[in-house]
Design a protein around this motif. Structure first.
Motif, PDB file in Angstrom:
ATOM      1  N   MET A  54       0.808  -1.211   0.000  1.00  0.00           N
ATOM      2  CA  MET A  54       0.000   0.000   0.000  1.00  0.00           C
ATOM      3  C   MET A  54       0.844   1.265   0.000  1.00  0.00           C
ATOM      4  N   GLU A  55       2.023   1.223   0.653  1.00  0.00           N
ATOM      5  CA  GLU A  55       2.877   2.401   0.753  1.00  0.00           C
ATOM      6  C   GLU A  55       4.329   2.017   0.500  1.00  0.00           C
ATOM      7  N   ARG A  56       5.138   2.992   0.124  1.00  0.00           N
ATOM      8  CA  ARG A  56       6.558   2.753  -0.128  1.00  0.00           C
ATOM      9  C   ARG A  56       7.246   2.175   1.100  1.00  0.00           C
ATOM     10  N   LYS A  57       6.847   2.604   2.305  1.00  0.00           N
ATOM     11  CA  LYS A  57       7.498   2.106   3.516  1.00  0.00           C
ATOM     12  C   LYS A  57       7.339   0.587   3.648  1.00  0.00           C
ATOM     13  N   HIS A  58       6.263   0.029   3.131  1.00  0.00           N
ATOM     14  CA  HIS A  58       6.070  -1.424   3.169  1.00  0.00           C
ATOM     15  C   HIS A  58       7.058  -2.119   2.231  1.00  0.00           C
ATOM     16  N   ILE A  80      -1.603   3.962  -1.387  1.00  0.00           N
ATOM     17  CA  ILE A  80      -2.904   4.158  -0.742  1.00  0.00           C
ATOM     18  C   ILE A  80      -2.656   4.412   0.742  1.00  0.00           C
ATOM     19  N   PRO A  81      -3.018   5.608   1.232  1.00  0.00           N
ATOM     20  CA  PRO A  81      -2.729   5.956   2.630  1.00  0.00           C
ATOM     21  C   PRO A  81      -3.586   5.176   3.625  1.00  0.00           C
ATOM     22  N   ASP A  82      -3.125   5.169   4.847  1.00  0.00           N
ATOM     23  CA  ASP A  82      -3.797   4.442   5.927  1.00  0.00           C
ATOM     24  C   ASP A  82      -4.875   5.323   6.548  1.00  0.00           C
ATOM     25  N   LYS A  83      -5.959   5.511   5.809  1.00  0.00           N
ATOM     26  CA  LYS A  83      -7.047   6.355   6.327  1.00  0.00           C
ATOM     27  C   LYS A  83      -8.423   5.762   6.027  1.00  0.00           C
ATOM     28  N   PHE A  84      -8.460   4.496   5.687  1.00  0.00           N
ATOM     29  CA  PHE A  84      -9.710   3.840   5.327  1.00  0.00           C
ATOM     30  C   PHE A  84     -10.003   2.686   6.268  1.00  0.00           C
ATOM     31  N   GLN A  85     -11.265   2.409   6.478  1.00  0.00           N
ATOM     32  CA  GLN A  85     -11.704   1.267   7.261  1.00  0.00           C
ATOM     33  C   GLN A  85     -11.855   0.053   6.331  1.00  0.00           C
ATOM     34  N   MET A  87     -13.182  -2.587   4.001  1.00  0.00           N
ATOM     35  CA  MET A  87     -14.218  -2.616   2.963  1.00  0.00           C
ATOM     36  C   MET A  87     -14.864  -1.257   2.682  1.00  0.00           C
ATOM     37  N   ASP A  88     -14.203  -0.171   3.067  1.00  0.00           N
ATOM     38  CA  ASP A  88     -14.665   1.178   2.744  1.00  0.00           C
ATOM     39  C   ASP A  88     -14.863   1.265   1.220  1.00  0.00           C
ATOM     40  N   HIS A  89     -15.946   1.856   0.794  1.00  0.00           N
ATOM     41  CA  HIS A  89     -16.262   1.918  -0.645  1.00  0.00           C
ATOM     42  C   HIS A  89     -15.218   2.708  -1.435  1.00  0.00           C
ATOM     43  N   ILE A  90     -14.718   3.785  -0.861  1.00  0.00           N
ATOM     44  CA  ILE A  90     -13.686   4.562  -1.546  1.00  0.00           C
ATOM     45  C   ILE A  90     -12.403   3.746  -1.647  1.00  0.00           C
ATOM     46  N   LEU A  91     -12.062   3.016  -0.593  1.00  0.00           N
ATOM     47  CA  LEU A  91     -10.885   2.141  -0.623  1.00  0.00           C
ATOM     48  C   LEU A  91     -11.033   1.085  -1.717  1.00  0.00           C
ATOM     49  N   GLN A  92     -12.202   0.486  -1.811  1.00  0.00           N
ATOM     50  CA  GLN A  92     -12.425  -0.531  -2.846  1.00  0.00           C
ATOM     51  C   GLN A  92     -12.243   0.063  -4.244  1.00  0.00           C
ATOM     52  N   GLU A  93     -12.758   1.249  -4.457  1.00  0.00           N
ATOM     53  CA  GLU A  93     -12.619   1.896  -5.767  1.00  0.00           C
ATOM     54  C   GLU A  93     -11.158   2.224  -6.070  1.00  0.00           C
ATOM     55  N   LEU A  94     -10.440   2.729  -5.060  1.00  0.00           N
ATOM     56  CA  LEU A  94      -9.019   3.017  -5.248  1.00  0.00           C
ATOM     57  C   LEU A  94      -8.247   1.755  -5.583  1.00  0.00           C
ATOM     58  N   LEU A  95      -8.523   0.679  -4.868  1.00  0.00           N
ATOM     59  CA  LEU A  95      -7.851  -0.589  -5.123  1.00  0.00           C
ATOM     60  C   LEU A  95      -8.126  -1.066  -6.551  1.00  0.00           C
ATOM     61  N   ARG A  96      -9.379  -1.047  -6.947  1.00  0.00           N
ATOM     62  CA  ARG A  96      -9.722  -1.488  -8.311  1.00  0.00           C
ATOM     63  C   ARG A  96      -9.022  -0.632  -9.365  1.00  0.00           C
ATOM     64  N   GLU A  97      -9.058   0.674  -9.168  1.00  0.00           N
ATOM     65  CA  GLU A  97      -8.439   1.595 -10.117  1.00  0.00           C
ATOM     66  C   GLU A  97      -6.933   1.348 -10.220  1.00  0.00           C
TER      67      GLU A  97
END
Length: 107
Positions: A54-58, A80-85, A87-97
């Motif tokens: 999710m992040e460069r540090k990982h 993708i920053p650590d600011k989502f819960q 199954m958050d819908h925005i997180l899912q969309e970001l992941l798919r994109e």
């Protein structure tokens, strides 16, 4: 495909769940922190053909802690920053994109 975040509770676990019913991909997830739900091991990395963080540090953590296990593997940073819960819908969309952009995954 192995998804990595810090705690393996929200981002990487959500990414893994997106692939639960897809016969064309096998997905697992883990975290880098000591308190992670599932902490990443060399065995996880050995299993994966593609490692998605999710992040460069990982990515930096994996390269430092498991240099032999990540050598020659495809390593993708989604930023993708650590600011989502979970199954958050925005997180899912970001992941798919981002998975479509970086890996050509079709939804």
């Amino acid at each position: 495909m192995l998804f990595i975040c810090s705690q393996n509770r929200w981002r990487s676990l959500t990414a893994e769940r997106l692939f639960d019913n897809r016969p064309d991909y096998m997905a697992r997830s883990a975290g880098t922190e000591p308190g992670a739900r599932v902490r990443v091991t060399a065995g996880h990395l050995g299993w994966a053909d593609t490692i998605v963080v999710m992040e460069r540090k990982h990515a930096d953590y994996l390269r430092q802690k498991f240099p032999d296990a990540v050598e020659g593997k495809r390593l993708v940073i989604l930023r993708i920053p650590d600011k989502f819960q979970f199954m958050d819908h925005i997180l899912q969309e970001l992941l798919r994109e981002r998975l479509t952009e970086h890996l050509g995954v079709e939804w």
